[in-house]
Design a protein around this motif. Structure first.
Motif, PDB file in Angstrom:
ATOM      1  N   ALA A  28       4.157   5.519   2.413  1.00 47.79           N
ATOM      2  CA  ALA A  28       4.606   6.766   2.807  1.00 47.79           C
ATOM      3  C   ALA A  28       4.696   7.212   4.013  1.00 47.79           C
ATOM      4  CB  ALA A  28       3.814   7.984   2.121  1.00 47.79           C
TER       5      ALA A  28
ATOM      6  N   CYS B 284       0.381  -1.251   0.571  1.00 48.63           N
ATOM      7  CA  CYS B 284      -0.460  -0.397  -0.200  1.00 48.63           C
ATOM      8  C   CYS B 284       0.673   1.247  -0.103  1.00 48.63           C
ATOM      9  CB  CYS B 284      -0.545  -0.466   1.010  1.00 48.63           C
ATOM     10  SG  CYS B 284      -1.766   1.580   1.614  1.00 48.63           S
ATOM     11  N   PHE B 285       0.533   2.163  -0.844  1.00 45.29           N
ATOM     12  CA  PHE B 285       1.487   3.391  -0.968  1.00 45.29           C
ATOM     13  C   PHE B 285       1.025   4.216   0.150  1.00 45.29           C
ATOM     14  CE2 PHE B 285       1.126   1.645  -5.741  1.00 45.29           C
ATOM     15  CZ  PHE B 285       2.589   1.484  -5.794  1.00 45.29           C
ATOM     16  N   ILE B 286       0.466   4.455   0.648  1.00 43.99           N
ATOM     17  CA  ILE B 286       0.015   5.402   1.424  1.00 43.99           C
ATOM     18  C   ILE B 286       1.202   4.809   2.600  1.00 43.99           C
ATOM     19  CG2 ILE B 286      -1.526   5.759   3.761  1.00 43.99           C
ATOM     20  CD1 ILE B 286      -3.794   5.833   1.496  1.00 43.99           C
TER      21      ILE B 286
END
Lengths: 159, 159
Positions: A115, A110-112
């Motif tokens: 980050a 998951c890119f969230i």
DNA sequence: GCCCGTTTACTCGGATACCAAATGTCCGAGTGGTCCGGG
DNA sequence: CCCGGACCACTCGGACATTTGGTATCCGAGTAAACGGGC
């Protein structure tokens, strides 16, 4: 973040200003800042479990630094008190979504999550870049009387 | 850190993939990830108070993005949910110490507080450097079918 | 057919329970010091 | 006077309360749509 982090760091500094050949009681360290003694003891136990302090029971016992301040980073103290887990814990909400798959670790994909992890990494890097010795040096530079005053306060409170 | 941060970010992405001229209900957004509807509503309210979303009551009401994703940083979402306060809150323990003074703001002068603040600043800087648009672009690059699939899911659930 | 008032259903919004974790406290296990008796 | 053993005071360590904040839920205020009656 837990209150104990602040207590732990200040207590470590106080320990550094004392003669390292004698152990200091949790009760004395607590009295210095008027903190609840038993609860500070709990935090110091955590530092001992993390290998930052050593604890010795019995009379003349107490806590002392397990290694020089140069080898104790702020991250070490934070991790000892707060635990190793991340502040942002990805609960993998994508798994419950319509396209979610059970065989995917969304904490990685998951890119969230990525980050948030990157941001915490920057935070950790800053904390790991400063040791308690750096803090101690800054304090002594700003108010040179602190080491002597601290030693004398604990000596006077020996009664 | 609160669970709602993850929910809020994913929900904002879902809102971005929908037709922006129609509002989306908190209940629908919650159903997408099988979340408690009333509680997600609470988080979306926080986003609305922060000016990230706009809310309209009544039939055909709901939430929609208040501004394009390019102008919504991850820090904005975190601040909206978690509040503006720092994770490490300096309780100014030095004030209770023997050399403590009431007219000094130790949140500023204490070097430990400064170090912790600096670390959090690095964390915030990382979060402020990434917008939800960046995340959206990464997702669409990794799985291009997501926008269409999301739209269709919400359209099918319109019943 | 068109317009307007009423009804209605739907949404957010905040007030209200519930629960886990941080905070705070207490007592027991264990240790080293101390005191006393004996050599 | 010196030594050894028992007693004792002191400390950490973990088990046990208490409070705060996050989690979850429910119901009311307000709104826009829908409906029906009148023109």
């Amino acid at each position: 973040m837990s209150e104990g982090v602040e207590w732990a760091m200040h207590s470590c500094l106080n320990l550094a200003w004392l003669d390292s050949d004698e152990a200091m009681t949790a009760a004395r360290l607590a009295a210095f800042y008027d903190l609840p003694p038993a609860y500070l003891n709990k935090q110091l136990q955590a530092l001992a479990r993390a290998g930052i302090l050593t604890s010795t029971p019995g009379p003349r016992g107490g806590f002392r630094l397990a290694r020089p301040l140069e080898q104790i980073t702020l991250l070490d103290v934070v991790t000892a008190i707060e635990g190793p887990g991340d502040a942002f814990r990805c609960e993998q909400v994508l798994r419950k979504g319509p396209e979610g798959r059970d065989d995917v670790d969304y904490r990685k994909s998951c890119f969230i999550s990525q980050a948030m992890r990157q941001a915490e990494l920057a935070w950790r890097k800053e904390l790991a870049g400063q040791t308690l010795a750096d803090i101690k040096a800054k304090v002594e530079r700003a108010s040179p009387g602190t080491p002597r005053a601290t030693r004398e306060w604990f000596a006077r409170r020996r009664s």
